[in-house]
Design an enzyme around this catalytic site. Structure first.
Site, mmCIF file in Angstrom:
data_model
loop_
_atom_site.group_PDB
_atom_site.id
_atom_site.type_symbol
_atom_site.label_atom_id
_atom_site.label_comp_id
_atom_site.label_asym_id
_atom_site.label_seq_id
_atom_site.Cartn_x
_atom_site.Cartn_y
_atom_site.Cartn_z
ATOM 1 N N ASN A 102 35.374 46.237 14.708
ATOM 2 C CA ASN A 102 35.550 44.794 14.860
ATOM 3 C C ASN A 102 35.359 44.073 13.537
ATOM 4 O OD1 ASN A 102 36.010 45.283 17.504
ATOM 5 N ND2 ASN A 102 33.970 44.661 18.210
ATOM 6 N N HIS A 119 36.689 47.972 9.385
ATOM 7 C CA HIS A 119 37.911 47.193 9.180
ATOM 8 C C HIS A 119 37.655 45.853 8.494
ATOM 9 C CE1 HIS A 119 39.956 49.647 12.640
ATOM 10 N NE2 HIS A 119 39.807 50.334 11.539
ATOM 11 N N GLY A 188 34.175 49.968 24.247
ATOM 12 C CA GLY A 188 35.210 48.939 24.124
ATOM 13 C C GLY A 188 36.305 49.253 23.136
#
Ligand code: NAD
Length: 243
Positions: A102, A119, A188
């Protein structure tokens, strides 16, 4: 496998990695990529906006897409799942590492130390091309990226776009944490984006998937817990909580 059995694995494990993806922040109100494309953006696929090629071809359009996501993320807060992870880390220093795909910074805002953000972070930006001596960002017109008035170099979001390399130091640290851990909670993520998803395949520790839906990593799991991050993580990580 029940959450109670996984609680026991958590209790036993000396080293734990929590690998998170967009679903981790869904209950904070940050849409996953699958849900993100609504309204004006409904006709664009993220894979077509989140690339260097797209930014070079349509800098204002891509900048605007990120500006909206930045605004939205600034308004949300970490959820019970982020908080349960950070609280566990505070109770057990050095025992649990967070590796995240995330870019929203919510683990960091929840208080997790040393988050490995594979990221990048959407709140940051950097030069598109290697900066020259002249490079100085000029205030942009609304909806356009800041640029150097002399050479035209543009500022871009400091996130890893499709087709780009991940930051080497974070990736190496994440690989080491994955190799050493005895338990990995994969929360997730659809498990489709590599090399992040490969971490779940490279560990010799137990792998537990926390996700309300099926993922591409289900075949690598020792346990599948069908549920959401905010509901399940407090149950798995808070020793004081009655199961
Ligand atoms: P993805 O959008 O491909 O998949 C999201 C996954 O989350 C799905 O498997 C879905 O079933 C699951 N999910 C949805 N709600 C959930 C919940 N409440 N609890 C637990 N799981 C839930 O996301 P991805 O695998 O992370 O890969 C897409 C890429 O998109 C990543 O590189 C990531 O950096 C980027 N992304 C980041 C954000 C963010 O920073 N919050 C948001 C969107 C996309």
């Amino acid at each position: 496998m029940t959450p109670q059995a996984v609680r026991e694995w958590v209790r036993e494990a000396r080293r734990i990695v929590v690998l998170t993806g967009a679903g981790m922040s869904a209950e904070s109100g940050v849409p996953t990529f699958r849900d993100a494309q609504s309204g004006l953006w409904a006709n664009f696929r993220p894979e077509e906006l989140a690339t260097e090629q797209a930014f070079r071809a349509h800098p204002s359009m891509v900048w605007e897409w990120y500006a909206l996501r930045r605004e939205m993320i600034a308004k949300v807060a970490p959820n019970a799942g982020h908080l349960a992870i950070a609280a566990f880390q505070q109770r057990h220093p050095g025992r649990l590492a967070v590796v995240t795909q995330n870019v929203d910074g919510l683990h960091q805002r929840a208080g997790s130390p040393g988050v490995l953000a594979l990221h990048g972070n959407i709140a940051d930006d950097r030069w598109l091309d290697a900066p020259r001596a002249c490079c100085d960002a000029q205030a942009p017109e609304a909806g356009t990226p800041p640029r150097c008035a002399t050479c035209g170099n543009l500022r871009r979001p400091a996130v890893v776009w499709f087709g780009e390399m991940l930051p080497a130091a974070e990736l190496e640290a994440a690989g080491e944490a994955a190799a050493r851990c005895e338990l990995m909670l994969v929360v997730g993520t659809s498990g489709l984006v590599y090399p992040a998803a490969g971490l779940a395949r490279s560990t010799r520790g137990r792998v537990v998937i926390v996700n309300p839906g099926a993922t591409d990593l289900d075949d690598a799991a020792d346990a599948l817990l069908a549920g959401t991050a905010a509901a399940l993580l407090p149950l798995l990580l808070d020793e004081e909580r009655n199961p």
